[in-house]
Design a protein around this motif. Structure first.
Motif, PDB file in Angstrom:
ATOM      1  N   ILE A 143       0.920  -1.113  -0.075  1.00 54.08           N
ATOM      2  CA  ILE A 143      -0.029  -0.114   0.042  1.00 54.08           C
ATOM      3  C   ILE A 143       0.789   0.967   0.026  1.00 54.08           C
ATOM      4  O   ILE A 143       1.715   1.096   0.954  1.00 54.08           O
ATOM      5  N   ARG A 144       0.525   2.400  -0.812  1.00 56.41           N
ATOM      6  CA  ARG A 144       1.390   3.397  -0.903  1.00 56.41           C
ATOM      7  C   ARG A 144       0.910   4.306   0.230  1.00 56.41           C
ATOM      8  O   ARG A 144      -0.193   4.765   0.194  1.00 56.41           O
ATOM      9  N   LEU A 145       1.988   4.904   0.821  1.00 60.87           N
ATOM     10  CA  LEU A 145       1.893   5.820   2.070  1.00 60.87           C
ATOM     11  C   LEU A 145       2.492   7.118   1.632  1.00 60.87           C
ATOM     12  O   LEU A 145       3.897   6.971   1.172  1.00 60.87           O
ATOM     13  N   THR A 146       1.980   8.195   1.685  1.00 60.06           N
ATOM     14  CA  THR A 146       2.603   9.481   1.224  1.00 60.06           C
ATOM     15  C   THR A 146       2.539  10.594   2.515  1.00 60.06           C
ATOM     16  O   THR A 146       1.410  10.607   2.820  1.00 60.06           O
ATOM     17  N   PHE A 158       6.151   2.238   0.056  1.00 64.07           N
ATOM     18  CA  PHE A 158       4.991   1.330   0.181  1.00 64.07           C
ATOM     19  C   PHE A 158       5.341   0.365   1.061  1.00 64.07           C
ATOM     20  O   PHE A 158       6.462  -0.062   1.425  1.00 64.07           O
ATOM     21  N   THR A 159       4.173  -0.120   1.800  1.00 61.44           N
ATOM     22  CA  THR A 159       4.335  -0.962   2.817  1.00 61.44           C
ATOM     23  C   THR A 159       4.752  -2.483   2.395  1.00 61.44           C
ATOM     24  O   THR A 159       4.683  -2.909   1.643  1.00 61.44           O
ATOM     25  N   ASP A 160       5.802  -2.930   3.360  1.00 58.12           N
ATOM     26  CA  ASP A 160       6.244  -4.259   3.180  1.00 58.12           C
ATOM     27  C   ASP A 160       5.412  -5.214   3.835  1.00 58.12           C
ATOM     28  O   ASP A 160       4.127  -5.029   4.154  1.00 58.12           O
ATOM     29  N   GLY A 163       3.351  -4.734   6.652  1.00 57.80           N
ATOM     30  CA  GLY A 163       2.581  -3.715   6.798  1.00 57.80           C
ATOM     31  C   GLY A 163       3.119  -2.198   7.262  1.00 57.80           C
ATOM     32  O   GLY A 163       2.651  -1.315   7.525  1.00 57.80           O
ATOM     33  N   SER A 164       4.862  -2.330   7.063  1.00 60.13           N
ATOM     34  CA  SER A 164       5.583  -1.141   7.496  1.00 60.13           C
ATOM     35  C   SER A 164       6.066  -0.426   6.623  1.00 60.13           C
ATOM     36  O   SER A 164       6.508  -0.934   5.355  1.00 60.13           O
ATOM     37  N   ASP A 180      -4.860   2.586  -1.404  1.00 66.80           N
ATOM     38  CA  ASP A 180      -4.902   1.186  -1.359  1.00 66.80           C
ATOM     39  C   ASP A 180      -4.756   0.753  -3.019  1.00 66.80           C
ATOM     40  O   ASP A 180      -5.035   1.494  -3.672  1.00 66.80           O
ATOM     41  N   LYS A 181      -5.110  -0.708  -3.001  1.00 69.99           N
ATOM     42  CA  LYS A 181      -5.230  -1.216  -4.174  1.00 69.99           C
ATOM     43  C   LYS A 181      -5.957  -0.947  -5.108  1.00 69.99           C
ATOM     44  O   LYS A 181      -6.212  -1.121  -6.380  1.00 69.99           O
ATOM     45  N   SER A 182      -7.411  -0.502  -4.413  1.00 71.72           N
ATOM     46  CA  SER A 182      -8.400  -0.125  -5.319  1.00 71.72           C
ATOM     47  C   SER A 182      -8.434   1.534  -5.667  1.00 71.72           C
ATOM     48  O   SER A 182      -9.356   1.934  -6.218  1.00 71.72           O
TER      49      SER A 182
END
Length: 203
Positions: A143-146, A158-160, A163-164, A180-182
């Motif tokens: 999941i991409r976090l900005t 991106f989370t590993d 989830g980090s 998220d992926k959607s």
């Protein structure tokens, strides 16, 4: 070519002028016609300010989380403590600035103000923040976090598998944008107070 290698290559034939803090760097570089680089290093990071005709025109910051250029890099570069100042050829300095230009030069002066500590007030400092993303107690991978502050993007990852995702930031309050992926986008407030801190986000 990696950022550190690129900077070291540029400095190969450059003359070192000395080591200074940020306020001194800006004063020394203010001389008319100065072309050069101010480079700060730590164990896991390197920061660089590029000067053209005495003015800071470009900025680069690189650490284990990735590379930042221009306005995005200034806020972290100006937090570094000691810089080695080098003179470089004008064409090299100008070419470097083209790839990392500072459009909002007031950010450098803001860094200068923040570099002067107030008596009795603890410095904000820079540290590593880990964000952990879970959904129904399951880590969320890929999941991409900005990370954003005052509308500016300071980092993205991106989370590993756990989830980090990790970020190197100044202590303070931030907004974490989760895509998220959607392609659904959600925002969460983060309060970063000490290095090594982990913040859990539940979707």
């Amino acid at each position: 070519m990696k950022v550190r290698q690129m900077i070291d290559t540029v400095l190969t034939d450059s003359k070192e002028l000395g080591t200074f803090g940020l306020p001194e760097i800006l004063r020394v570089a203010a001389g008319k016609g100065f072309f050069g680089l101010a480079v700060a290093r730590s164990d896991d990071a390197i920061g660089c300010l590029a000067f053209v005709r005495g003015e800071p025109g470009g900025a680069i910051f690189s650490d284990e989380n990735g590379d930042l250029f221009g306005d995005k890099a200034v806020i972290l570069v100006t937090r570094m403590e000691q810089f080695v100042l080098y003179t470089v050829q004008p064409d090299i300095a100008e070419a470097l600035v083209m790839g990392c230009r500072i459009f909002d030069t007031t950010r450098v002066q803001q860094g200068l103000t923040e570099a002067i500590p107030e008596i009795g007030i603890k410095s904000e400092g820079v540290g590593r923040l880990t964000v952990v993303l879970v959904k129904e107690n399951e880590p969320q991978k890929g999941i991409r976090l900005t990370i954003r502050k005052d509308g500016r993007i300071l980092g993205s990852d991106f989370t590993d598998g756990a989830g980090s995702a990790g970020f190197r930031l100044m202590y303070g309050d931030y907004e974490c944008i989760v895509q998220d992926k959607s392609q659904e986008i959600r925002a969460f407030a983060l309060h970063f107070r000490e290095t090594g801190q982990k913040i859990l986000i539940e979707l």
